[in-house]
Design an enzyme around this catalytic site. Sequence first.
Site, PDB file in Angstrom:
ATOM      1  N   TYR A  50      51.523  34.409  37.955  1.00 35.74           N
ATOM      2  CA  TYR A  50      50.115  34.003  37.782  1.00 35.74           C
ATOM      3  C   TYR A  50      50.027  32.874  36.760  1.00 35.74           C
ATOM      4  O   TYR A  50      49.347  31.864  36.986  1.00 35.74           O
ATOM      5  CB  TYR A  50      49.301  35.221  37.319  1.00 35.74           C
ATOM      6  CG  TYR A  50      47.839  34.934  37.053  1.00 35.74           C
ATOM      7  CD1 TYR A  50      46.950  34.707  38.099  1.00 35.74           C
ATOM      8  CD2 TYR A  50      47.351  34.895  35.742  1.00 35.74           C
ATOM      9  CE1 TYR A  50      45.606  34.444  37.845  1.00 35.74           C
ATOM     10  CE2 TYR A  50      46.007  34.639  35.491  1.00 35.74           C
ATOM     11  CZ  TYR A  50      45.141  34.413  36.546  1.00 35.74           C
ATOM     12  OH  TYR A  50      43.810  34.157  36.291  1.00 35.74           O
ATOM     13  N   LYS A 110      48.595  29.024  37.458  1.00 37.14           N
ATOM     14  CA  LYS A 110      47.464  28.404  36.760  1.00 37.14           C
ATOM     15  C   LYS A 110      47.908  27.143  36.019  1.00 37.14           C
ATOM     16  O   LYS A 110      47.125  26.195  35.883  1.00 37.14           O
ATOM     17  CB  LYS A 110      46.799  29.409  35.804  1.00 37.14           C
ATOM     18  CG  LYS A 110      46.097  30.563  36.538  1.00 37.14           C
ATOM     19  CD  LYS A 110      44.880  30.072  37.331  1.00 37.14           C
ATOM     20  CE  LYS A 110      44.131  31.206  38.018  1.00 37.14           C
ATOM     21  NZ  LYS A 110      42.984  30.753  38.809  1.00 37.14           N
TER      22      LYS A 110
HETATM   23  N1  NAP Z   1      38.248  37.560  35.092  1.00 30.39           N
HETATM   24  C1  NAP Z   1      39.022  36.966  34.196  1.00 30.39           C
HETATM   25  O1  NAP Z   1      39.283  37.508  33.115  1.00 30.39           O
HETATM   26  C2  NAP Z   1      39.564  35.608  34.471  1.00 30.39           C
HETATM   27  C3  NAP Z   1      40.161  34.913  33.416  1.00 30.39           C
HETATM   28  C4  NAP Z   1      40.672  33.647  33.654  1.00 30.39           C
HETATM   29  C5  NAP Z   1      40.576  33.093  34.909  1.00 30.39           C
HETATM   30  N2  NAP Z   1      40.011  33.800  35.930  1.00 30.39           N
HETATM   31  C6  NAP Z   1      39.976  33.175  37.255  1.00 30.39           C
HETATM   32  O2  NAP Z   1      38.656  33.171  37.736  1.00 30.39           O
HETATM   33  C7  NAP Z   1      38.658  33.262  39.158  1.00 30.39           C
HETATM   34  C8  NAP Z   1      37.722  34.365  39.610  1.00 30.39           C
HETATM   35  O3  NAP Z   1      38.113  35.584  39.017  1.00 30.39           O
HETATM   36  P1  NAP Z   1      37.173  36.869  38.964  1.00 30.39           P
HETATM   37  O4  NAP Z   1      37.511  37.579  37.722  1.00 30.39           O
HETATM   38  O5  NAP Z   1      35.781  36.513  39.238  1.00 30.39           O
HETATM   39  O6  NAP Z   1      37.762  37.696  40.192  1.00 30.39           O
HETATM   40  P2  NAP Z   1      37.096  38.884  41.020  1.00 30.39           P
HETATM   41  O7  NAP Z   1      35.905  39.438  40.328  1.00 30.39           O
HETATM   42  O8  NAP Z   1      38.215  39.796  41.355  1.00 30.39           O
HETATM   43  O9  NAP Z   1      36.593  38.152  42.357  1.00 30.39           O
HETATM   44  C9  NAP Z   1      37.497  37.573  43.217  1.00 30.39           C
HETATM   45  C10 NAP Z   1      36.755  36.959  44.388  1.00 30.39           C
HETATM   46  O10 NAP Z   1      37.727  36.364  45.270  1.00 30.39           O
HETATM   47  C11 NAP Z   1      37.637  36.955  46.561  1.00 30.39           C
HETATM   48  N3  NAP Z   1      38.992  37.065  47.095  1.00 30.39           N
HETATM   49  C12 NAP Z   1      40.015  37.789  46.590  1.00 30.39           C
HETATM   50  N4  NAP Z   1      41.108  37.645  47.335  1.00 30.39           N
HETATM   51  C13 NAP Z   1      40.788  36.807  48.336  1.00 30.39           C
HETATM   52  C14 NAP Z   1      41.501  36.268  49.446  1.00 30.39           C
HETATM   53  N5  NAP Z   1      42.750  36.629  49.696  1.00 30.39           N
HETATM   54  N6  NAP Z   1      40.870  35.421  50.287  1.00 30.39           N
HETATM   55  C15 NAP Z   1      39.569  35.090  50.066  1.00 30.39           C
HETATM   56  N7  NAP Z   1      38.847  35.559  49.038  1.00 30.39           N
HETATM   57  C16 NAP Z   1      39.444  36.416  48.181  1.00 30.39           C
HETATM   58  C17 NAP Z   1      36.966  38.293  46.332  1.00 30.39           C
HETATM   59  O11 NAP Z   1      36.202  38.730  47.437  1.00 30.39           O
HETATM   60  P3  NAP Z   1      36.745  39.619  48.651  1.00 30.39           P
HETATM   61  O12 NAP Z   1      37.398  40.812  48.035  1.00 30.39           O
HETATM   62  O13 NAP Z   1      35.538  39.895  49.443  1.00 30.39           O
HETATM   63  O14 NAP Z   1      37.704  38.741  49.362  1.00 30.39           O
HETATM   64  C18 NAP Z   1      36.001  37.943  45.195  1.00 30.39           C
HETATM   65  O15 NAP Z   1      34.850  37.318  45.740  1.00 30.39           O
HETATM   66  C19 NAP Z   1      40.115  33.454  39.567  1.00 30.39           C
HETATM   67  O16 NAP Z   1      40.667  32.225  39.943  1.00 30.39           O
HETATM   68  C20 NAP Z   1      40.768  33.940  38.288  1.00 30.39           C
HETATM   69  O17 NAP Z   1      42.133  33.628  38.244  1.00 30.39           O
HETATM   70  C21 NAP Z   1      39.498  35.022  35.736  1.00 30.39           C
END
Ligand code: NAP
Length: 328
Positions: free
Chosen positions: A206, A210
């Site tokens: 991961y 990134k």
């Molecule tokens: N949360 C954190 O702490 C954090 C920190 C740094 C960066 N980020 C980054 O922010 C972004 C969003 O994270 P988040 O925390 O909001 O994640 P999240 O709450 O788990 O949401 C992920 C989203 O992506 C969709 N998804 C997952 N796998 C998929 C696939 N194979 N194909 C299409 N859609 C898919 C999910 O919907 P479905 O299940 O309906 O597909 C959901 O809408 C990511 O790039 C993550 O790396 C997050």
Amino acid sequence: MAITFDAKHVRLVKTGLAYFGGAVLLYGLFRLLQGIFAIFIQPGKSLRKFGPKGSWALVTGASDGIGKEYAYQLAANDFNIILISRTASKLEEIGKDLESKFSVQTEYLPIDFAANRDEDYKKIAACVDGKDIAILVNNVGKSHDIPTPFLITPEQEMKDIITINCTATLRVTQIVAPGMVTRKRGLILTMGSFAGLTPTSLLATYSGSKAFLSSWSAALAAELAPSGVHVDLVTSYLVASAMSKIRRHSMTIPSPKNFVKAALGKIGVYVGNTAGVSTPYWSHGVMHWALENLAGLGSANVIKVNKSMHEDIRKRALRKKEREAKKQ
Ligand SMILES: NC(=O)c1ccc[n+]([C@@H]2O[C@H](COP(=O)([O-])OP(=O)(O)OC[C@H]3O[C@@H](n4cnc5c(N)ncnc54)[C@H](OP(=O)(O)O)[C@@H]3O)[C@@H](O)[C@H]2O)c1
């Protein structure tokens, strides 16, 4: 011949050292003020600059967490929204809600980016064809189920992380960006992570994905700038979401709503040294500034502390899995 120092030489050395110390202090003060300005004062570019009312925004991973918030806040700014994630029912519900709350148009595409199917990318191309896509949010991302040493990371998990985080981002961008270049305006935001800023053991794949996005996005930013298309990598420490498995937000772990509000307000504002890499949430900005100016982003000490933090998270996650297995 022996070199002798008289009082004049000593004075000269002392003056030189005083000037050097003063210059170092001034530089430190300049960096501090620069950081404070970027984190707390400097406004970002206006969203309207990238497209008029009624133009479109495409958000990947739009059914939950940060992506869902991007969809809501962009709709609140009068952009029509294309929503993409795997779950059609969630996308349909969000689309209807956006239409009724903000009087915008929506379309949705249920796609599993892990499958990397050409026909899915053809569907995206057909959907964006003829639309004025002003904003692309490359938000979809996958992390490891729990922090895991690289040598025992399951092959499928490695493949999925690279395919979803990297391949999907590149392919979607190649479909959407040419229209922006033709219209000479547009915004491409890609979700980065602190794991990409500083090497993160036990999340090695991961973290690498990134870091890849960070370099790719900053390189693309310079390529597209002459065409009027703005490209930012949006860096984040933890945000309360399904991915982080954190429900309660705090000063350092914002809710998706507050994170996205900051992200959309800080476009083109950079706390760190890399142009095109933004760290919009204030406490994350402070951390980024301190890592870059006081600790050294990739220094051995930072990597060690980060590693031991993830070893602790792994231990706790394994204990939780054990407890859950016993319950069944
Ligand atoms: N949360 C954190 O702490 C954090 C920190 C740094 C960066 N980020 C980054 O922010 C972004 C969003 O994270 P988040 O925390 O909001 O994640 P999240 O709450 O788990 O949401 C992920 C989203 O992506 C969709 N998804 C997952 N796998 C998929 C696939 N194979 N194909 C299409 N859609 C898919 C999910 O919907 P479905 O299940 O309906 O597909 C959901 O809408 C990511 O790039 C993550 O790396 C997050």
